[in-house]
Write a protein that holds these residues in place. Structure first.
Motif, mmCIF file in Angstrom:
data_model
loop_
_atom_site.group_PDB
_atom_site.id
_atom_site.type_symbol
_atom_site.label_atom_id
_atom_site.label_comp_id
_atom_site.label_asym_id
_atom_site.label_seq_id
_atom_site.Cartn_x
_atom_site.Cartn_y
_atom_site.Cartn_z
ATOM 1 N N PHE A 115 0.853 -1.182 0.000
ATOM 2 C CA PHE A 115 0.000 0.000 0.000
ATOM 3 C C PHE A 115 0.891 1.235 0.000
ATOM 4 N N LEU A 116 0.551 2.210 -0.854
ATOM 5 C CA LEU A 116 1.378 3.406 -1.032
ATOM 6 C C LEU A 116 0.625 4.629 -0.519
ATOM 7 N N PHE A 117 1.319 5.408 0.339
ATOM 8 C CA PHE A 117 0.751 6.660 0.849
ATOM 9 C C PHE A 117 1.088 7.757 -0.162
ATOM 10 N N THR A 118 0.200 7.962 -1.136
ATOM 11 C CA THR A 118 0.480 8.841 -2.288
ATOM 12 C C THR A 118 0.713 10.305 -1.916
ATOM 13 N N PRO A 119 0.118 10.879 -0.855
ATOM 14 C CA PRO A 119 0.404 12.297 -0.570
ATOM 15 C C PRO A 119 1.874 12.591 -0.264
ATOM 16 N N MET A 120 2.647 11.566 0.130
ATOM 17 C CA MET A 120 4.052 11.789 0.462
ATOM 18 C C MET A 120 4.985 11.512 -0.705
ATOM 19 N N LEU A 121 4.437 11.263 -1.884
ATOM 20 C CA LEU A 121 5.300 11.011 -3.042
ATOM 21 C C LEU A 121 6.104 12.249 -3.436
ATOM 22 N N ALA A 122 5.523 13.437 -3.256
ATOM 23 C CA ALA A 122 6.260 14.663 -3.584
ATOM 24 C C ALA A 122 7.472 14.832 -2.675
ATOM 25 N N GLY A 123 7.316 14.523 -1.395
ATOM 26 C CA GLY A 123 8.457 14.601 -0.485
ATOM 27 C C GLY A 123 9.497 13.546 -0.785
ATOM 28 N N ALA A 124 9.055 12.360 -1.219
ATOM 29 C CA ALA A 124 10.015 11.311 -1.556
ATOM 30 C C ALA A 124 10.788 11.651 -2.824
ATOM 31 N N SER A 125 10.189 12.414 -3.746
ATOM 32 C CA SER A 125 10.874 12.761 -4.992
ATOM 33 C C SER A 125 12.016 13.747 -4.780
ATOM 34 N N GLU A 165 12.106 8.775 2.734
ATOM 35 C CA GLU A 165 12.530 7.636 1.929
ATOM 36 C C GLU A 165 11.305 6.867 1.435
ATOM 37 N N TYR A 166 11.503 6.104 0.385
ATOM 38 C CA TYR A 166 10.388 5.364 -0.210
ATOM 39 C C TYR A 166 9.815 4.321 0.755
ATOM 40 N N ARG A 167 10.705 3.676 1.528
ATOM 41 C CA ARG A 167 10.218 2.630 2.434
ATOM 42 C C ARG A 167 9.383 3.197 3.579
ATOM 43 N N SER A 168 9.457 4.513 3.795
ATOM 44 C CA SER A 168 8.681 5.132 4.871
ATOM 45 C C SER A 168 7.238 5.383 4.477
ATOM 46 N N ILE A 169 6.925 5.335 3.197
ATOM 47 C CA ILE A 169 5.563 5.656 2.752
ATOM 48 C C ILE A 169 4.862 4.441 2.147
ATOM 49 N N ILE A 170 5.401 3.246 2.367
ATOM 50 C CA ILE A 170 4.756 2.028 1.862
ATOM 51 C C ILE A 170 4.543 1.055 3.025
ATOM 52 N N GLU A 171 3.551 0.191 2.861
ATOM 53 C CA GLU A 171 3.239 -0.848 3.855
ATOM 54 C C GLU A 171 2.902 -2.134 3.115
ATOM 55 N N PRO A 172 3.630 -3.216 3.359
ATOM 56 C CA PRO A 172 3.355 -4.476 2.645
ATOM 57 C C PRO A 172 1.939 -4.982 2.910
ATOM 58 N N VAL A 173 1.348 -5.580 1.890
ATOM 59 C CA VAL A 173 -0.020 -6.092 2.006
ATOM 60 C C VAL A 173 -0.082 -7.206 3.045
ATOM 61 N N ARG A 174 0.922 -8.051 3.090
ATOM 62 C CA ARG A 174 0.912 -9.178 4.039
ATOM 63 C C ARG A 174 1.034 -8.720 5.483
ATOM 64 N N ASP A 175 1.564 -7.523 5.721
ATOM 65 C CA ASP A 175 1.613 -6.986 7.080
ATOM 66 C C ASP A 175 0.291 -6.357 7.494
ATOM 67 N N ILE A 176 -0.501 -5.931 6.538
ATOM 68 C CA ILE A 176 -1.804 -5.340 6.872
ATOM 69 C C ILE A 176 -2.734 -6.405 7.447
ATOM 70 N N ASN A 177 -2.759 -7.571 6.842
ATOM 71 C CA ASN A 177 -3.580 -8.684 7.331
ATOM 72 C C ASN A 177 -2.830 -9.974 7.009
#
Length: 277
Positions: free
Chosen positions: A160-170, A175-187
């Motif tokens: 899952f990607l937190f799209t509002p933080m893509l501008a800060g990551a660019s 960092e990119y790993r700070s704004i993503i969450e693996p699907v398998r960790d969600i459930n």
């Protein structure tokens, strides 16, 4: 001359002493007759010792022959502090309660195991398929009860990607790993398939999917079908270019991590070129 005069006086004193001695003897004899425990005095004097030893042996035999019930009764009737009595009673009550709970828990565990095995045989979970890993899919995965549904997620993106933080990551703010969450960790009870849904057959309740499988330097596309009982579509939407030529070929829409990475690499390349002589 004086000797005859003293003789009567001495005889009178002797008579008085004899009378006193007789009185003392009579008093001692009377006290001896009034003594109740003569055996104790005789032991001291060394008399009747065998009789006392026999009485002691009889008392020891009486103590040995006392039954266990008499000992329990004596222990119960023994005077002791009231708090100690309460502690003993509490210990007995706690032991009885624990024994009853252990028996009851064994019965409940046995009944629960049988009911679980029966429910597994008689019931089957509904197959729930979720397409996409965006905002809607992530919110559903966090709230859904995986014990009631057989959840399967299909998406080409396994996070899952937190799209509002893509501008800060660019620009390197995060960092990119700070704004993503693996699907398998969600459930962790949900299954994930890295694939793209190409067709949905509502009449057959099935989905046609294709997945890119890479082995070494070669990649192949594999097709498969996935059946479902319930289907949730949360694939999101595409950016509208309003038909302007060149927008899709030359613009970064900041919808994926790759868009932010392209902008970041382009900025770094501009600074490096400016540093050249």
């Amino acid at each position: 001359r004086t000797t005859p005069a003293l003789a009567p006086r001495n005889t009178g004193r002797l008579q008085v002493l004899r009378q006193d001695e007789e009185l003392l003897r009579e008093e001692l004899a009377q006290k001896n007759t009034n003594t109740k425990n003569e055996a104790a005095y005789s032991v001291v004097d060394g008399e009747n010792l065998a009789t006392v030893e026999e009485e002691q042996e009889r008392d020891a035999q009486k103590v040995k022959t006392t039954s266990a019930t008499d000992l329990e009764i004596a222990r119960a009737l023994k005077t002791r502090a009231y708090p100690l009595f309460l502690m003993e009673k509490a210990a007995v009550i706690v032991d009885d309660i624990l024994e009853g709970l252990s028996i009851q828990s064994d019965i409940q565990i046995g009944s629960a195991s049988t009911s679980i095995s029966q429910s597994k045989d008689t019931t089957q979970k509904e197959r729930l398929v979720i397409l996409g890993t965006g905002w809607g899919a992530a919110a559903l995965l966090k709230q859904i009860d995986a014990s009631r549904f057989d959840v399967t997620v299909i998406s080409p993106r396994n996070f899952f990607l937190f799209t509002p933080m893509l501008a800060g990551a660019s620009v390197g703010t995060v960092e990119y790993r700070s704004i993503i969450e693996p699907v398998r960790d969600i459930n962790r009870k949900a299954k994930y398939l890295e694939a793209t849904a190409t067709c949905i057959d509502i009449s057959k309740s099935s989905i046609s999917c294709e997945s890119v499988v890479c082995a070494g330097s070669s990649c192949t596309i594999e097709d498969f079908e996935m059946e479902y009982d319930r289907l949730i579509v949360s694939v999101g939407a595409q950016t509208n270019t309003f038909g302007i030529p060149g927008v899709r070929e030359h613009c970064c829409f900041l919808k994926q991590v790759e868009d932010a990475r392209k902008i970041r690499n382009a900025i770094v390349n501009c600074f490096e070129r400016a540093n050249l002589p």
